[in-house]
Scaffold this active site. Structure first.
Site, short mmCIF file in Angstrom:
data_model
loop_
_atom_site.label_atom_id
_atom_site.label_comp_id
_atom_site.label_asym_id
_atom_site.label_seq_id
_atom_site.Cartn_x
_atom_site.Cartn_y
_atom_site.Cartn_z
N SER A 20 -6.96 -6.61 10.50
CA SER A 20 -7.31 -6.74 9.07
C SER A 20 -8.82 -6.64 8.82
CB SER A 20 -6.81 -8.08 8.53
OG SER A 20 -7.25 -8.24 7.20
N SER A 22 -9.99 -7.51 5.88
CA SER A 22 -10.27 -8.44 4.79
C SER A 22 -11.28 -9.53 5.16
CB SER A 22 -8.97 -9.06 4.28
OG SER A 22 -8.16 -8.05 3.74
N LYS A 71 4.94 -9.84 2.07
CA LYS A 71 4.60 -9.71 0.65
C LYS A 71 5.76 -10.10 -0.28
CE LYS A 71 0.93 -6.27 1.03
NZ LYS A 71 0.37 -5.03 0.50
N ASP A 107 -2.78 -4.61 -5.29
CA ASP A 107 -2.76 -3.27 -4.69
C ASP A 107 -2.80 -2.17 -5.76
OD1 ASP A 107 -2.73 -4.04 -2.01
OD2 ASP A 107 -0.55 -4.19 -1.95
N GLY A 131 5.34 9.13 -1.95
CA GLY A 131 5.70 7.89 -1.27
C GLY A 131 6.49 6.96 -2.17
N TYR A 228 -6.55 5.17 5.19
CA TYR A 228 -8.00 5.05 5.46
C TYR A 228 -8.32 5.04 6.96
CZ TYR A 228 -6.72 0.14 5.93
OH TYR A 228 -6.12 -1.03 6.31
#
Ligand code: NAP
Length: 286
Positions: A20, A22, A71, A107, A131, A228
């Site tokens: 991650s 973050s 999630k 998101d 997607g 990414y």
């Protein structure tokens, strides 16, 4: 950074979590604004999700980000869930306010902010979204609220149909659904302004793959690839070579993080600091 008895704790839960970005982005942001906050990553197994979420209250954390595969499962343990997160059935940000847990999903907002901040307006535009997975779900609803038209294309066409029907109802707009075969991409891209890739095609290690053959791209089609890793995908390279506007997946990553930061702190996120922290880390890893 000095950790004291007053330091507010935020973090991210997921499994796996080691990759991650973050913690790097959020701690850089807290430090830049001199906020007494710290952000940590916690590996949480699916069987421990309820304990982890209840732990936010028990330990008086300020909030958490939530990543795969939790999630959806975190939602059962929250007190209130924001409407967008309810619609897409997914929470990536939890805020602890006076011991009540609020769920949000940043998101989709992050993707829309990434487009806008990079000069790609949605109002009056037609968007093709590739997607129908977790990320696409969040993006579809956020984009449908702002753009004029949206087409959702997916390898498993029935999932594109299901997502289109869900968003159509929630955003009260007609949404086209199709497969990701080149002829369907071609037909839908003809009169479109923006293409968003929210499939994992082009992600490391399969960096030579692209979901859209270069012949179907053009210079006046803005492209955002949410992948990414690598920093520049084949799709992004192809679009750039044709002179098209390209928005990288790192931008979505930064703006979803910026939106979470703002939910926890009530302050505008230092986006440039977060971008620099994320890019420095990703470039080092590349
Ligand atoms: N920039 C950001 O902030 C950000 C945020 C979230 C995710 N991401 C990236 O976005 C990508 C998707 O993530 P996700 O969480 O939505 O994953 P996910 O839920 O697993 O969905 C994967 C999507 O990719 C499609 N796909 C996979 N392999 C394919 C192939 N070979 N050909 C055509 N389509 C294929 C799947 O189609 P089917 O339905 O047919 O299987 C599905 O639509 C990942 O690369 C992830 O790292 C970026």
């Amino acid at each position: 950074m000095t950790i004291s008895g007053k330091t507010r704790v935020c973090g991210v839960i997921g499994d796996p979590i080691e990759h991650s970005l973050s913690p790097i982005m959020q701690n850089a942001a807290f430090q830049a604004l001199d906020l007494d906050y710290v952000y940590l990553a916690f590996k949480v197994k699916p069987s421990c999700v309820a304990d982890a979420v209840n732990g936010i209250r028990a330990l008086n954390f300020r909030g958490l980000n939530v990543t795969m595969p939790h999630k959806k499962s975190v939602m059962a343990n929250l007190d209130r869930i924001d409407l967008s997160a309810q619609i897409i059935d997914s929470v990536n940000t939890i805020l602890n306010k006076d011991n009540l847990l609020f769920g949000f999903n940043t998101d989709g907002v992050g993707a829309v902010r990434a487009l806008k901040e990079n000069g790609v307006a949605l109002k009056g535009r037609k968007v093709v979204l590739l997607g129908a997975g977790g990320a696409a779900r969040a993006i579809a609803y956020a984009v449908a609220k702002e753009a004029d038209e949206l087409a959702v294309l997916n390898r498993t066409a029935k999932d594109a149909q299901a997502l289109a029907r869900l968003v159509e109802k929630a955003a009260n707009k007609r949404i086209v659904a199709a497969s990701i075969e080149p002829e369907d991409i071609d037909a839908n891209l003809q009169d479109s302004d923006i293409l968003i890739n929210a499939t994992s095609v082009g992600m490391k290690p399969r960096i030579d793959e692209t979901p859209v053959p270069i012949e179907l791209l053009r210079s006046n089609l803005a492209v955002m690839d949410i992948v990414y890793n690598p920093l520049e995908t084949k799709l992004a390279k192809d679009a750039k070579a044709l002179g098209a506007k390209v928005v990288s997946g790192v931008e979505m990553l930064i703006y979803q993080g910026a939106s979470s930061f703002e939910i926890w702190t009530g302050k505008s996120a230092p986006v440039e600091v977060m971008r620099k922290a994320a890019l420095t880390h990703l470039e080092k890893k590349a």
